[in-house]
Design a protein around this motif. Structure first.
Motif, PDB file in Angstrom:
ATOM      1  N   THR A  65      13.343  72.688  19.689  1.00  0.00           N
ATOM      2  CA  THR A  65      13.115  73.229  21.018  1.00  0.00           C
ATOM      3  C   THR A  65      14.235  72.758  21.946  1.00  0.00           C
ATOM      4  N   MET A  66      14.378  73.442  23.086  1.00  0.00           N
ATOM      5  CA  MET A  66      15.390  73.020  24.031  1.00  0.00           C
ATOM      6  C   MET A  66      15.084  71.630  24.579  1.00  0.00           C
ATOM      7  N   GLY A  67      13.789  71.329  24.741  1.00  0.00           N
ATOM      8  CA  GLY A  67      13.428  69.986  25.179  1.00  0.00           C
ATOM      9  C   GLY A  67      13.860  68.922  24.186  1.00  0.00           C
ATOM     10  N   GLU A  68      13.694  69.210  22.908  1.00  0.00           N
ATOM     11  CA  GLU A  68      14.124  68.248  21.885  1.00  0.00           C
ATOM     12  C   GLU A  68      15.631  68.090  21.876  1.00  0.00           C
ATOM     13  N   ILE A  69      16.357  69.186  22.068  1.00  0.00           N
ATOM     14  CA  ILE A  69      17.823  69.102  22.137  1.00  0.00           C
ATOM     15  C   ILE A  69      18.240  68.245  23.322  1.00  0.00           C
ATOM     16  N   ARG A  70      17.605  68.484  24.451  1.00  0.00           N
ATOM     17  CA  ARG A  70      17.932  67.715  25.658  1.00  0.00           C
ATOM     18  C   ARG A  70      17.694  66.221  25.429  1.00  0.00           C
ATOM     19  N   GLU A  71      16.554  65.870  24.824  1.00  0.00           N
ATOM     20  CA  GLU A  71      16.254  64.459  24.605  1.00  0.00           C
ATOM     21  C   GLU A  71      17.227  63.816  23.624  1.00  0.00           C
ATOM     22  N   GLU A  72      17.627  64.562  22.610  1.00  0.00           N
ATOM     23  CA  GLU A  72      18.603  64.032  21.649  1.00  0.00           C
ATOM     24  C   GLU A  72      19.938  63.754  22.319  1.00  0.00           C
ATOM     25  N   LEU A  73      20.376  64.670  23.190  1.00  0.00           N
ATOM     26  CA  LEU A  73      21.656  64.477  23.874  1.00  0.00           C
ATOM     27  C   LEU A  73      21.585  63.342  24.891  1.00  0.00           C
ATOM     28  N   LEU A  74      20.427  63.138  25.501  1.00  0.00           N
ATOM     29  CA  LEU A  74      20.272  62.036  26.456  1.00  0.00           C
ATOM     30  C   LEU A  74      20.404  60.670  25.772  1.00  0.00           C
ATOM     31  N   LYS A  75      20.108  60.605  24.484  1.00  0.00           N
ATOM     32  CA  LYS A  75      20.319  59.345  23.764  1.00  0.00           C
ATOM     33  C   LYS A  75      21.792  58.965  23.776  1.00  0.00           C
ATOM     34  N   GLN A  76      22.659  59.967  23.701  1.00  0.00           N
ATOM     35  CA  GLN A  76      24.102  59.726  23.687  1.00  0.00           C
ATOM     36  C   GLN A  76      24.655  59.523  25.095  1.00  0.00           C
ATOM     37  N   TRP A  77      24.100  60.281  26.058  1.00  0.00           N
ATOM     38  CA  TRP A  77      24.624  60.236  27.434  1.00  0.00           C
ATOM     39  C   TRP A  77      23.450  60.074  28.403  1.00  0.00           C
ATOM     40  N   PRO A  78      22.868  58.869  28.478  1.00  0.00           N
ATOM     41  CA  PRO A  78      21.667  58.655  29.298  1.00  0.00           C
ATOM     42  C   PRO A  78      21.893  58.844  30.795  1.00  0.00           C
ATOM     43  N   ASP A  79      23.134  58.765  31.246  1.00  0.00           N
ATOM     44  CA  ASP A  79      23.405  58.909  32.677  1.00  0.00           C
ATOM     45  C   ASP A  79      23.714  60.348  33.079  1.00  0.00           C
ATOM     46  N   ALA A  80      23.795  61.239  32.108  1.00  0.00           N
ATOM     47  CA  ALA A  80      24.110  62.640  32.420  1.00  0.00           C
ATOM     48  C   ALA A  80      22.862  63.356  32.942  1.00  0.00           C
ATOM     49  N   ASP A  81      23.080  64.494  33.590  1.00  0.00           N
ATOM     50  CA  ASP A  81      21.973  65.314  34.060  1.00  0.00           C
ATOM     51  C   ASP A  81      21.350  66.044  32.869  1.00  0.00           C
ATOM     52  N   PRO A  82      20.046  65.900  32.631  1.00  0.00           N
ATOM     53  CA  PRO A  82      19.421  66.519  31.452  1.00  0.00           C
ATOM     54  C   PRO A  82      19.607  68.033  31.396  1.00  0.00           C
ATOM     55  N   GLN A  83      19.444  68.709  32.540  1.00  0.00           N
ATOM     56  CA  GLN A  83      19.592  70.161  32.545  1.00  0.00           C
ATOM     57  C   GLN A  83      21.017  70.569  32.216  1.00  0.00           C
ATOM     58  N   SER A  84      21.985  69.834  32.711  1.00  0.00           N
ATOM     59  CA  SER A  84      23.390  70.151  32.429  1.00  0.00           C
ATOM     60  C   SER A  84      23.692  69.992  30.946  1.00  0.00           C
ATOM     61  N   LEU A  85      23.112  68.973  30.313  1.00  0.00           N
ATOM     62  CA  LEU A  85      23.303  68.801  28.875  1.00  0.00           C
ATOM     63  C   LEU A  85      22.720  69.982  28.107  1.00  0.00           C
ATOM     64  N   VAL A 130      29.453  76.652  31.746  1.00  0.00           N
ATOM     65  CA  VAL A 130      29.379  75.197  31.592  1.00  0.00           C
ATOM     66  C   VAL A 130      30.103  74.507  32.739  1.00  0.00           C
ATOM     67  N   ASN A 131      31.219  75.091  33.184  1.00  0.00           N
ATOM     68  CA  ASN A 131      31.997  74.478  34.257  1.00  0.00           C
ATOM     69  C   ASN A 131      31.195  74.345  35.548  1.00  0.00           C
ATOM     70  N   TYR A 132      30.227  75.230  35.765  1.00  0.00           N
ATOM     71  CA  TYR A 132      29.393  75.136  36.965  1.00  0.00           C
ATOM     72  C   TYR A 132      28.546  73.866  36.959  1.00  0.00           C
ATOM     73  N   PHE A 133      28.364  73.282  35.784  1.00  0.00           N
ATOM     74  CA  PHE A 133      27.494  72.107  35.645  1.00  0.00           C
ATOM     75  C   PHE A 133      28.302  70.829  35.393  1.00  0.00           C
ATOM     76  N   ARG A 134      29.609  70.872  35.681  1.00  0.00           N
ATOM     77  CA  ARG A 134      30.450  69.725  35.359  1.00  0.00           C
ATOM     78  C   ARG A 134      30.013  68.446  36.072  1.00  0.00           C
ATOM     79  N   LYS A 135      29.480  68.576  37.300  1.00  0.00           N
ATOM     80  CA  LYS A 135      29.050  67.374  38.026  1.00  0.00           C
ATOM     81  C   LYS A 135      27.956  66.636  37.276  1.00  0.00           C
ATOM     82  N   GLY A 136      27.164  67.351  36.515  1.00  0.00           N
ATOM     83  CA  GLY A 136      26.111  66.708  35.729  1.00  0.00           C
ATOM     84  C   GLY A 136      26.568  66.264  34.364  1.00  0.00           C
ATOM     85  N   LEU A 137      27.859  66.500  34.053  1.00  0.00           N
ATOM     86  CA  LEU A 137      28.386  66.179  32.730  1.00  0.00           C
ATOM     87  C   LEU A 137      29.532  65.175  32.790  1.00  0.00           C
ATOM     88  N   VAL A 138      29.601  64.427  33.870  1.00  0.00           N
ATOM     89  CA  VAL A 138      30.658  63.416  34.012  1.00  0.00           C
ATOM     90  C   VAL A 138      30.535  62.396  32.877  1.00  0.00           C
TER      91      VAL A 138
END
Length: 378
Positions: free
Chosen positions: A138-158, A109-117
């Motif tokens: 699905t992983m796509g559904e998880i990603r979209e759900e997390l983007l609702k909370q953190w829209p400025d984060a990198d989707p792949q990092s989430l 996870v630490n490798y993706f910290r720049k996308g998780l600011v």
């Protein structure tokens, strides 16, 4: 001046035969599929079919329905564990091994910290857990759900953060032979029910037990070998605790190797029949020094770009590749083989086809002599 400590030397062929014996590849074992998955500490399962091919190479009378039934009854599961790759584990081992490798997943996870600011990882855990425990996602559904909370984060990092921080399993029908299904995920505890509750990460003797089991399945082995298998570091302390209970050897380069005292170490001249292995078989991935099964001149030949090929063992060593197709399978040898060896390869390939076509694999039971020698790149 004190002399350097030396131990009995195991040459390459001796290491090869010992490892093949632990891996159930010298002769097929009379074990159930569940017991074999447990003995091997899991099966590499990046794709659906490899675990079935792995068990066919190792077990007498194995049929895909046996492993498929274990998956459907949730006695075995598919999840990310060693080396951040998908493995098929018994439910009990999933509960033990995932916590063991969690520090490595946290570092990932630490490798993706720049996308998780700006992302609160504790809150991410709770959000993702509640989402997948409501129903498998699905992983796509998880990603979209997390983007609702953190829209400025990198989707792949989430997505990586959720995958690494939570013990997510791929629910059936994914991974069941003869069926298809999208990858859908829920937590291990939810999938297993009450059996998953109240289990903590192994420490002390728990880690020691995994070391002993690794040696039973992959030994003799060095500390770095096990670290390669697990994708972990700092296991020296556990080996040192166990040293009084272990046999100690060294390879031809002087590397210290540990083993269970009563584990099989067959004679170097013990016959090793041909075996068809899938891509990503742990036999080829679980030691730092892979020369015990992979001659230096063949290094890299089981890969092309991002594609991994199914592999063939002859006399215990990687000797070629194979590929299934609509009319059987094609074998590509790296070098020459005697007529007797080619006959054994054909017989082994026909055995694989017969077992797998019963459950709907590619190829047909009407083509008993459908093993061909050629190039798999044609």
């Amino acid at each position: 001046m004190a002399s350097r400590t030396t131990h009995p030397v195991l040459d390459t062929r001796s290491l090869n035969r010992a490892t093949l014996a632990r891996q159930l590849l010298l002769s097929r074992a009379e074990l159930s599929a569940r017991d074999a998955v447990e003995h091997l500490l899991g099966l590499q399962a990046q794709n659906v079919k490899p675990p079935y091919f792995q068990l066919h190479a190792r077990l007498a009378g194995f049929r895909p329905a046996e492993l498929a039934g274990l998956m459907e009854s949730r006695q075995v599961v598919r999840m990310v564990t060693m080396r951040s790759t998908i493995h098929t584990h018994t439910a009990e081992d999933a509960l033990t091994l995932r916590p063991l490798v969690q520090p490595a997943r946290d570092r990932e996870v630490n490798y993706f910290r720049k996308g998780l600011v700006g992302v609160d990882l504790g809150r991410l855990d709770k959000t993702a857990r509640a989402f997948v425990e409501a129903e498998p996602r699905t992983m796509g559904e998880i990603r979209e759900e997390l983007l609702k909370q953190w829209p400025d984060a990198d989707p792949q990092s989430l997505a990586v953060a959720a995958r690494c921080r939570l013990p997510l399993v791929q629910v059936t029908p994914r991974g069941v032979w003869g069926r298809s299904g999208q990858v859908r995920l829920t937590t291990l505890d939810t999938w297993l029910g009450e059996a998953g509750a109240g289990r903590d990460a192994p420490t002390g003797s728990g880690v020691d037990e995994v070391v002993l089991r690794y040696l039973g399945a992959f030994g003799p082995a060095s500390v770095k070998d096990m670290q390669t298998w697990a994708g972990l570091t700092r296991l020296r302390e556990a080996f040192e605790r166990l040293r009084p209970r272990l046999a100690v050897f060294q390879d031809e380069n002087g590397v210290e190797l540990f083993d269970l005292p009563d584990a099989p170490r067959p004679d170097a001249d013990t016959p090793a029949p041909p075996r068809f292995l899938p891509e990503f078989d742990n036999l080829l991935l679980s030691h730092t020094d892979r020369t015990r099964v992979l001659a230096p001149e063949h290094k890299g030949r089981s890969w092309r770009g991002n594609q991994a090929f199914c592999t063939l063992l002859v006399d215990g060593f990687l000797a070629g590749l194979w590929k299934p197709d609509g009319s059987g399978l094609t074998v590509e040898l790296f070098g020459t083989a005697s007529k007797a060896q080619r006959d054994e390869i054909v017989a082994e390939g026909e055995s694989l086809l017969a077992a797998m076509t019963e459950a709907g694999a590619e190829g047909g039971p009407g083509n008993p002599a459908s093993v061909r020698f050629g190039s798999i790149h044609d």
